[in-house]
Design a protein around this motif. Sequence first.
Motif, mmCIF file in Angstrom:
data_model
loop_
_atom_site.group_PDB
_atom_site.id
_atom_site.type_symbol
_atom_site.label_atom_id
_atom_site.label_comp_id
_atom_site.label_asym_id
_atom_site.label_seq_id
_atom_site.Cartn_x
_atom_site.Cartn_y
_atom_site.Cartn_z
ATOM 1 N N LYS A 188 44.338 35.195 28.189
ATOM 2 C CA LYS A 188 44.179 33.936 28.917
ATOM 3 C C LYS A 188 42.756 33.829 29.441
ATOM 4 O O LYS A 188 42.243 34.793 30.041
ATOM 5 C CB LYS A 188 45.124 33.909 30.119
ATOM 6 N N TYR A 189 42.161 32.692 29.216
ATOM 7 C CA TYR A 189 40.838 32.450 29.810
ATOM 8 C C TYR A 189 41.030 31.906 31.226
ATOM 9 O O TYR A 189 41.766 30.936 31.417
ATOM 10 C CB TYR A 189 40.032 31.463 28.952
ATOM 11 N N VAL A 190 40.393 32.543 32.195
ATOM 12 C CA VAL A 190 40.474 32.085 33.577
ATOM 13 C C VAL A 190 39.154 31.462 34.027
ATOM 14 O O VAL A 190 39.053 30.889 35.106
ATOM 15 C CB VAL A 190 40.866 33.226 34.539
ATOM 16 N N LYS A 191 38.114 31.625 33.198
ATOM 17 C CA LYS A 191 36.825 30.986 33.477
ATOM 18 C C LYS A 191 36.365 30.334 32.183
ATOM 19 O O LYS A 191 36.703 30.817 31.096
ATOM 20 C CB LYS A 191 35.781 32.023 33.910
ATOM 21 N N ASN A 192 35.575 29.273 32.307
ATOM 22 C CA ASN A 192 35.047 28.677 31.080
ATOM 23 C C ASN A 192 33.854 29.491 30.583
ATOM 24 O O ASN A 192 33.502 30.515 31.175
ATOM 25 C CB ASN A 192 34.719 27.193 31.292
ATOM 26 N N GLN A 193 33.241 29.041 29.504
ATOM 27 C CA GLN A 193 32.182 29.879 28.911
ATOM 28 C C GLN A 193 30.992 30.072 29.853
ATOM 29 O O GLN A 193 30.232 31.018 29.714
ATOM 30 C CB GLN A 193 31.738 29.328 27.563
ATOM 31 N N ILE B 39 27.890 61.369 38.950
ATOM 32 C CA ILE B 39 27.408 60.007 38.679
ATOM 33 C C ILE B 39 28.429 59.342 37.753
ATOM 34 O O ILE B 39 28.822 59.928 36.741
ATOM 35 C CB ILE B 39 26.025 60.000 38.002
ATOM 36 N N LEU B 40 28.853 58.163 38.132
ATOM 37 C CA LEU B 40 29.730 57.380 37.256
ATOM 38 C C LEU B 40 28.865 56.339 36.568
ATOM 39 O O LEU B 40 28.274 55.483 37.223
ATOM 40 C CB LEU B 40 30.837 56.704 38.071
ATOM 41 N N ASN B 41 28.782 56.434 35.250
ATOM 42 C CA ASN B 41 27.914 55.534 34.482
ATOM 43 C C ASN B 41 28.720 54.485 33.733
ATOM 44 O O ASN B 41 29.836 54.750 33.315
ATOM 45 C CB ASN B 41 27.127 56.337 33.448
ATOM 46 N N GLY B 42 28.111 53.352 33.529
ATOM 47 C CA GLY B 42 28.767 52.307 32.744
ATOM 48 C C GLY B 42 28.080 50.987 32.976
ATOM 49 O O GLY B 42 27.178 50.878 33.806
ATOM 50 N N PRO B 43 28.503 49.961 32.231
ATOM 51 C CA PRO B 43 27.906 48.642 32.435
ATOM 52 C C PRO B 43 28.257 48.078 33.801
ATOM 53 O O PRO B 43 29.355 48.285 34.297
ATOM 54 C CB PRO B 43 28.499 47.787 31.312
ATOM 55 N N ARG B 44 27.310 47.367 34.390
ATOM 56 C CA ARG B 44 27.437 46.919 35.780
ATOM 57 C C ARG B 44 28.406 45.746 35.907
ATOM 58 O O ARG B 44 28.543 44.925 34.997
ATOM 59 C CB ARG B 44 26.067 46.477 36.294
ATOM 60 N N LEU B 45 29.067 45.685 37.044
ATOM 61 C CA LEU B 45 29.949 44.565 37.372
ATOM 62 C C LEU B 45 29.387 43.889 38.612
ATOM 63 O O LEU B 45 29.635 44.340 39.729
ATOM 64 C CB LEU B 45 31.368 45.067 37.638
ATOM 65 N N PRO B 46 28.599 42.850 38.458
ATOM 66 C CA PRO B 46 27.933 42.260 39.624
ATOM 67 C C PRO B 46 28.938 41.564 40.548
ATOM 68 O O PRO B 46 29.944 41.024 40.076
ATOM 69 C CB PRO B 46 26.968 41.240 39.009
ATOM 70 N N PRO B 47 28.691 41.596 41.862
ATOM 71 C CA PRO B 47 29.630 40.955 42.797
ATOM 72 C C PRO B 47 29.609 39.437 42.707
ATOM 73 O O PRO B 47 30.584 38.775 43.031
ATOM 74 C CB PRO B 47 29.148 41.416 44.172
ATOM 75 N N THR B 48 28.474 38.881 42.277
ATOM 76 C CA THR B 48 28.397 37.422 42.121
ATOM 77 C C THR B 48 27.952 37.102 40.700
ATOM 78 O O THR B 48 27.353 37.940 40.017
ATOM 79 C CB THR B 48 27.372 36.802 43.096
ATOM 80 N N ILE B 49 28.243 35.868 40.286
ATOM 81 C CA ILE B 49 27.835 35.439 38.945
ATOM 82 C C ILE B 49 26.326 35.259 38.938
ATOM 83 O O ILE B 49 25.756 34.630 39.845
ATOM 84 C CB ILE B 49 28.615 34.174 38.549
ATOM 85 N N THR B 50 25.681 35.848 37.938
ATOM 86 C CA THR B 50 24.230 35.979 37.987
ATOM 87 C C THR B 50 23.474 34.843 37.295
ATOM 88 O O THR B 50 22.315 34.612 37.597
ATOM 89 C CB THR B 50 23.806 37.309 37.344
ATOM 90 N N THR B 51 24.117 34.188 36.320
ATOM 91 C CA THR B 51 23.400 33.143 35.589
ATOM 92 C C THR B 51 24.297 31.928 35.364
ATOM 93 O O THR B 51 25.510 32.013 35.522
ATOM 94 C CB THR B 51 22.942 33.629 34.196
ATOM 95 N N GLY B 52 23.684 30.849 34.973
ATOM 96 C CA GLY B 52 24.443 29.653 34.600
ATOM 97 C C GLY B 52 24.768 28.767 35.789
ATOM 98 O O GLY B 52 24.340 29.037 36.915
ATOM 99 N N PRO B 53 25.542 27.710 35.532
ATOM 100 C CA PRO B 53 25.834 26.749 36.600
ATOM 101 C C PRO B 53 26.670 27.337 37.737
ATOM 102 O O PRO B 53 26.658 26.805 38.845
ATOM 103 C CB PRO B 53 26.607 25.640 35.882
ATOM 104 N N ALA B 54 27.395 28.435 37.464
ATOM 105 C CA ALA B 54 28.227 29.038 38.516
ATOM 106 C C ALA B 54 27.478 30.136 39.277
ATOM 107 O O ALA B 54 28.087 30.897 40.027
ATOM 108 C CB ALA B 54 29.490 29.600 37.895
ATOM 109 N N LYS B 55 26.178 30.205 39.090
ATOM 110 C CA LYS B 55 25.377 31.270 39.719
ATOM 111 C C LYS B 55 25.619 31.333 41.230
ATOM 112 O O LYS B 55 25.606 30.295 41.895
ATOM 113 C CB LYS B 55 23.897 31.000 39.440
ATOM 114 N N GLY B 56 25.853 32.537 41.726
ATOM 115 C CA GLY B 56 26.054 32.714 43.161
ATOM 116 C C GLY B 56 27.515 32.728 43.573
ATOM 117 O O GLY B 56 27.843 33.229 44.646
ATOM 118 N N GLN B 57 28.395 32.223 42.734
ATOM 119 C CA GLN B 57 29.822 32.260 43.078
ATOM 120 C C GLN B 57 30.340 33.690 42.951
ATOM 121 O O GLN B 57 29.812 34.474 42.166
ATOM 122 C CB GLN B 57 30.622 31.360 42.113
#
Lengths: 254, 156
Positions: A188-193, B39-57
Motif C-alpha cells: 500500500k502506498y501511504v505517500k505519493n511519489q 557501530i550500527l551501520n546502514g542507510p539513514r532514516l531522516p526524521p523529516t522529509i528532506t526534499t520536494g514539496p513535502a520538505k520539512g514534514q
Amino acid sequence: MAYKPQYGPGSSIVAENRRKQMDPSKKLEKLRDISDEDVVLLMGHRAPGAAYPTAHPPLAEQQEPDCPVRKMVVPLDGAKAGDRIRFIQFADSYYNAPCQPYQRSYVEAYRYRGCDPGTLSGRQIIECRERDLEKIAKELIGTELFDPARTGIRGSTVHGHSLRLAEDGMMFDMMQRCILDKKANMVKYVKNQNSEPLDKEVKVGKPLDEKWLKAHTTIFHSLVGTSFRSDAEYVEYVQRVHSLRTKYGYVPEE
Amino acid sequence: MTDAIYPQVRIVTVRLLNPETVERVMNLILATEGVRRVILNGPRLPPTITTGPAKGQPNIHEMRKTVKMGEQEVEMQVHVGTILLELENRDVIPAIKAACAAGFGEMQWYLQEGRYMKTDPSLVDYAKYGPYADKAIIGMADPSSKKGPTIIQGIK
C-alpha cells in the motif's frame, strides 16, 4: 528490404525478457488493476477529478503557423488541450526487479509517442503531457514492468535500488512511501511519489514471488538471478561495442 | 588514536534489519560482556522529509523506532545493515557467533574479523572534538550530528 529491429543481443532469459518488453508488437502482460484515481493520487500532480491545469491555450484556439511538420505530426490529446508537462519516476531494485532504468527508457521510446524518457543511474523518469502521462503510468504500474516490492514510484529521494532488501522483501525507501500489509500480503502506498502523505491508501497489489521475478527480470545478477557472464552472446556483443569504440571512437569502421 | 590491540568484527546479514531484530540480536551480543564499542551501520532514516514539496514534514517510517539495548534506550537513525563490534579479546568471538545464530534465526549472516572502525581523527573530528578528544569516541557518531554516541548501561 524493410528494416526489422532486433532490440538487443543475448540468448539468456534476461535478454529474451528485454526484447519482449521493448517490442511494441508484443503486448505487456497485465498483472493488476489500478484505477485512474489511484494513478493520479500516486503521482500527486493534481487532485483526483480536478480539471487539468494548462500551460497554454488549446491548439485549436491558437493561430498555428503554416508549417508542413505541424501538419504531419498529429498532436497528443494533452498537447491539443494545452496540458502541463508532468512526470512519473521509478526506482528498480537490483534484486530481480522486472524492469530497470535503461530498459525502461528503451521500452517507453519504442512503445509510446510524445514522451520524454530519461535514465539516471538508479532511477528513470518519464515526462509527458499530463493526461497522456496518466495513461502511460497506468500501463507502467499495471503490467509486468512493475513489482510492488522491487519497484518504487519515487519523485525524489530515490536511494535504495542497489541496497539489500528489508526483512519483508521490500526495497529500501528512506521515505517509506509504501508499506507491506503482511496480513493481506498487499503493498500500500501511504505517500505519493513526492513523499506527501495520502488521504487514502493506494493498493498496488501483491509482491510477486521470487520464481516469477527470476523468470521475468531484465537485470543480470550473479547472486540472485542470471549472471551476465552466463550469456556468451551478450558478452561478445558488449565486448565488440567496447572494442570498436575504443579503437575508432564514434566512427566504428572495421 | 584507537589502539589496534582490540579485535574488531563485523556482522553482515543478507537483508537490512528491522529494529526488533536489531534489539534482539544486540541484547544477546551485549550479554556476552565482551564488547567495548558498537557501530550500527546502514542507510539513514531522516526524521523529516528532506526534499520536494513535502520538505520539512515529519518522515513517518516504521524502521525509525526507539529500541532498548541493556537499560539504555536508543533511537534507530539508520536501517541497520551491518553491525561493527570492538571486542575485549578474541575469546569472545564464539559467544558472539552463538548470539548471532540465536538472534538471527533463519536469516543468513556472516562474521568477519578485521579493522572496521576509524583509527585516526579526521579534520572534521578535530573541529568537533578538539585536539584532546577521547580516543574512544572517534568514529562512533557522525561528527556533524548534534547527538553524540550512546553509552549503553546495565549490561555488566
